[in-house]
Enzyme design. Structure first.
Site, PDB file in Angstrom:
ATOM      1  N   TYR A   1       0.644  -1.254  -0.174  1.00  0.00           N
ATOM      2  CA  TYR A   1      -0.173   0.008   0.165  1.00  0.00           C
ATOM      3  C   TYR A   1       0.851   1.228  -0.129  1.00  0.00           C
ATOM      4  O   TYR A   1       1.925   1.370   0.730  1.00  0.00           O
ATOM      5  CB  TYR A   1      -0.878  -0.025   1.111  1.00  0.00           C
TER       6      TYR A   1
ATOM      7  N   GLU B   1      -0.300   4.885  -0.877  1.00  0.00           N
ATOM      8  CA  GLU B   1      -1.167   6.000  -0.959  1.00  0.00           C
ATOM      9  C   GLU B   1      -0.152   7.375  -0.591  1.00  0.00           C
ATOM     10  O   GLU B   1       0.691   7.369  -0.134  1.00  0.00           O
ATOM     11  CB  GLU B   1      -2.417   6.339   0.105  1.00  0.00           C
TER      12      GLU B   1
ATOM     13  N   ASP C   1      -6.065  12.654 -25.760  1.00  0.00           N
ATOM     14  CA  ASP C   1      -6.328  11.096 -25.541  1.00  0.00           C
ATOM     15  C   ASP C   1      -5.541  10.273 -26.312  1.00  0.00           C
ATOM     16  O   ASP C   1      -6.213   9.948 -27.362  1.00  0.00           O
ATOM     17  CB  ASP C   1      -7.628  10.789 -25.109  1.00  0.00           C
TER      18      ASP C   1
ATOM     19  N   THR D   1      -3.771   5.158 -22.324  1.00  0.00           N
ATOM     20  CA  THR D   1      -3.409   3.836 -21.643  1.00  0.00           C
ATOM     21  C   THR D   1      -2.095   3.388 -21.783  1.00  0.00           C
ATOM     22  O   THR D   1      -1.231   3.897 -22.886  1.00  0.00           O
ATOM     23  CB  THR D   1      -4.302   2.975 -22.244  1.00  0.00           C
TER      24      THR D   1
ATOM     25  N   LYS E   1      -1.909  -0.600 -24.859  1.00  0.00           N
ATOM     26  CA  LYS E   1      -2.366  -0.649 -26.420  1.00  0.00           C
ATOM     27  C   LYS E   1      -0.945  -0.694 -27.274  1.00  0.00           C
ATOM     28  O   LYS E   1      -0.330  -1.569 -26.856  1.00  0.00           O
ATOM     29  CB  LYS E   1      -3.512   0.638 -26.655  1.00  0.00           C
TER      30      LYS E   1
ATOM     31  N   ARG F   1      -1.826  -3.484 -18.093  1.00  0.00           N
ATOM     32  CA  ARG F   1      -3.168  -2.664 -18.362  1.00  0.00           C
ATOM     33  C   ARG F   1      -2.962  -1.374 -17.289  1.00  0.00           C
ATOM     34  O   ARG F   1      -2.569  -1.684 -16.144  1.00  0.00           O
ATOM     35  CB  ARG F   1      -4.168  -3.452 -17.696  1.00  0.00           C
TER      36      ARG F   1
HETATM   37  C1  LIG Z   1      -8.907   2.447 -24.500  1.00  0.00           C
HETATM   38  C2  LIG Z   1      -9.362   3.793 -24.314  1.00  0.00           C
HETATM   39  C3  LIG Z   1      -9.746   4.303 -23.209  1.00  0.00           C
HETATM   40  C4  LIG Z   1      -9.965   3.788 -21.823  1.00  0.00           C
HETATM   41  O1  LIG Z   1      -9.248   2.928 -21.505  1.00  0.00           O
HETATM   42  P1  LIG Z   1      -9.716   1.795 -20.321  1.00  0.00           P
HETATM   43  O2  LIG Z   1      -8.448   1.235 -19.779  1.00  0.00           O
HETATM   44  O3  LIG Z   1     -10.201   0.672 -20.996  1.00  0.00           O
HETATM   45  O4  LIG Z   1     -10.426   2.399 -19.332  1.00  0.00           O
HETATM   46  C5  LIG Z   1      -9.795   5.652 -23.133  1.00  0.00           C
HETATM   47  N1  LIG Z   1      -9.546   6.706 -24.296  1.00  0.00           N
HETATM   48  C6  LIG Z   1      -9.280   6.107 -25.488  1.00  0.00           C
HETATM   49  C7  LIG Z   1      -9.308   6.916 -26.627  1.00  0.00           C
HETATM   50  C8  LIG Z   1      -9.082   4.562 -25.497  1.00  0.00           C
HETATM   51  O5  LIG Z   1      -8.911   4.225 -26.743  1.00  0.00           O
END
Ligand SMILES: *Cc1c(COP(=O)(O)O)cnc(C)c1O
Length: 437
Positions: A55, A57, A201, A227, A230, A236
């Site tokens: 933990y 925080e 994003d 993220t 990807k 993750r």
């Molecule tokens: C995948 C994605 C997210 C969200 O990610 P999670 O980890 O599934 O919550 C947010 N924005 C975009 C553009 C994404 O492609």
């Protein structure tokens, strides 16, 4: 897994068996979901490490628990490597995933009910970009911008006109299903002209950005989220990069006692999260280290080359793609011109039977519904990780076209299944690793 499987095999065969079955599924099929990837063994090992027990925080050297001397080191490693990778002024590596990272940004830049511009869901935006079922659409006021009906491309002049008319407090650039490059500089200029924040994003394309295969929004945008699982090929999770200072402090936040970086951190913890997932932070550090290596640039370039090769093969076999191709890692098949409007779901299942994993997706101005959409989304990050190149994309493209045109023909699907099995044999995901050990 990876030497950790011995105990789970003996003590919990139910879970251990499904792990093996999932391993077999990915090993013997081609994974074309553009938001998925295969992490390295090193990333898996960090995820399976004792950091999962801790933990912590707070932030490095400012924690609420004892025993932080090693957690601090690992989080600082992740931060330093990320700064080097993207050239950002500040980064928070604690977000659990993309959606909570985006939530922390909304809660920082906007007040409840504030207006923002985001990419329309049906044209490639994400749920967190203003969907009515998501917090972003329920707590704030989204105004969608859209691709043009004829070209299926974004026209930045029209985005600008919409921004001038609507006067949003924030403009979001980013997508989950747009096969072309985004002009982040143009987004920034529009945001500056109308006095709005620019929030980018890059969840889908972070690996391309890190590897130099797509322009970066980091020099421009006020805040950038991504993220880590990807194209970036980490665990993750997610991260938030931002400028240190608030460009619009006088206009929107005169009474903030912290700078923008401090407010982002505050809204991640204690704003919406509790303790960070330190094993994931360790795995993020490993993945950023991998992305800093010269090989990663090659990887990012190959993702795009493979996507272009796959797109070309599909089109050569009579399959229509949204915008007639791709500039990034993904493409969208438009099923309407071949009389399969609304059949995305059936074709996703037919391709599954042939060992090809894709996802059904809406096409721009979707005529049917998100549950029975008229498109399929596919991409090349995971197959590129396996080492596949342009010639393998030809085999896959032919297979996809065959299945689409014969989706009710069992024999045709079986034949493609065998070709895919044969192809996968030459590209083990974890070479030299025996899942049964
Ligand atoms: C995948 C994605 C997210 C969200 O990610 P999670 O980890 O599934 O919550 C947010 N924005 C975009 C553009 C994404 O492609």
């Amino acid at each position: 897994m990876l030497g950790f499987m011995e105990d789970i095999e003996k003590k919990d065969p139910a879970v251990s068996n499904v792990i093996k079955q999932e391993h077999d599924r990915i090993e013997h099929g081609v994974e074309l979901i553009p938001s998925e990837n295969f992490v390295s063994k090193a990333v898996l090992q960090a995820l399976g490490s004792v950091f999962t027990n801790k933990y912590s925080e707070g932030y490095p050297r400012k924690r609420y628990y004892g025993g932080q001397e090693f957690v601090d080191v690992v989080e600082e490693l992740a931060i330093e490597r990320c700064k080097k990778l993207f050239g950002c002024e500040h980064v928070n590596v604690q977000p659990y995933s993309g959606s909570p990272a985006n939530m922390a940004v909304y809660l920082t830049l906007l007040d409840i009910g504030d207006k923002f511009l985001g990419f329309d869901l049906n044209s490639g935006g994400h749920l967190t970009h203003g969907s009515p079922v998501n917090f972003s659409g329920r707590l704030f006021k989204p105004v969608p911008y859209n691709v043009e009906k004829d070209t299926e491309l974004l026209d930045m002049d029209n985005v600008r006109k919409l921004a001038l008319k609507e006067k949003p407090k924030m403009i979001l650039s980013g997508f989950t299903a747009y096969p072309r490059k985004l002009d982040f500089k143009a987004f920034q200029e529009i945001a500056e002209e109308v006095g709005a924040y620019h929030f980018s994003d890059i969840s889908h394309i972070a690996g391309l950005v890190a590897g130099g295969a797509h322009e970066s929004p980091v020099p421009f945008a006020d805040v950038v989220t991504t993220t880590t699982h990807k194209t970036l090929r980490g665990p993750r999770g997610a991260l938030i990069m931002c400028k240190k200072e608030d460009r619009l402090k006088e206009k929107y936040h005169p009474d903030w006692k912290k700078d923008l970086a401090g407010m982002i951190d505050f809204n991640v913890f204690p704003g919406i999260q509790g303790g960070p997932h330190d094993h994931t932070t360790a795995a993020k550090a490993v993945a950023f280290g991998e992305a800093l290596k010269p090989e990663f640039k090659q990887y990012a370039k190959q993702i795009v080359k493979n996507a272009k090769a796959l797109a070309a093969e599909l089109m050569a076999n009579g399959i229509k793609l949204v915008t007639n191709g791709t500039d990034n890692h993904l493409m969208l098949i438009d099923l309407r011109p071949i009389g399969l409007q609304g059949k995305g779901k059936e074709l996703q299942s037919a391709l599954d039977e042939a060992g090809i994993t894709v996802n059904k997706n809406t096409v721009p101005y979707e005529p049917v519904s998100p549950f029975n959409p008229s498109g399929l989304r596919l991409g090349t990050p995971a197959v590129t990780t396996r080492g596949m190149k342009e010639s393998e994309m030809k085999v896959i493209g032919k297979g996809i076209a065959t299945v689409i045109k014969n989706y009710e023909d069992k024999g045709a699907k079986e034949k493609v299944r065998n070709d895919i099995l044969e192809l996968c044999k030459g590209f083990p995901i974890y070479p030299g690793f025996d899942i049964l050990k």
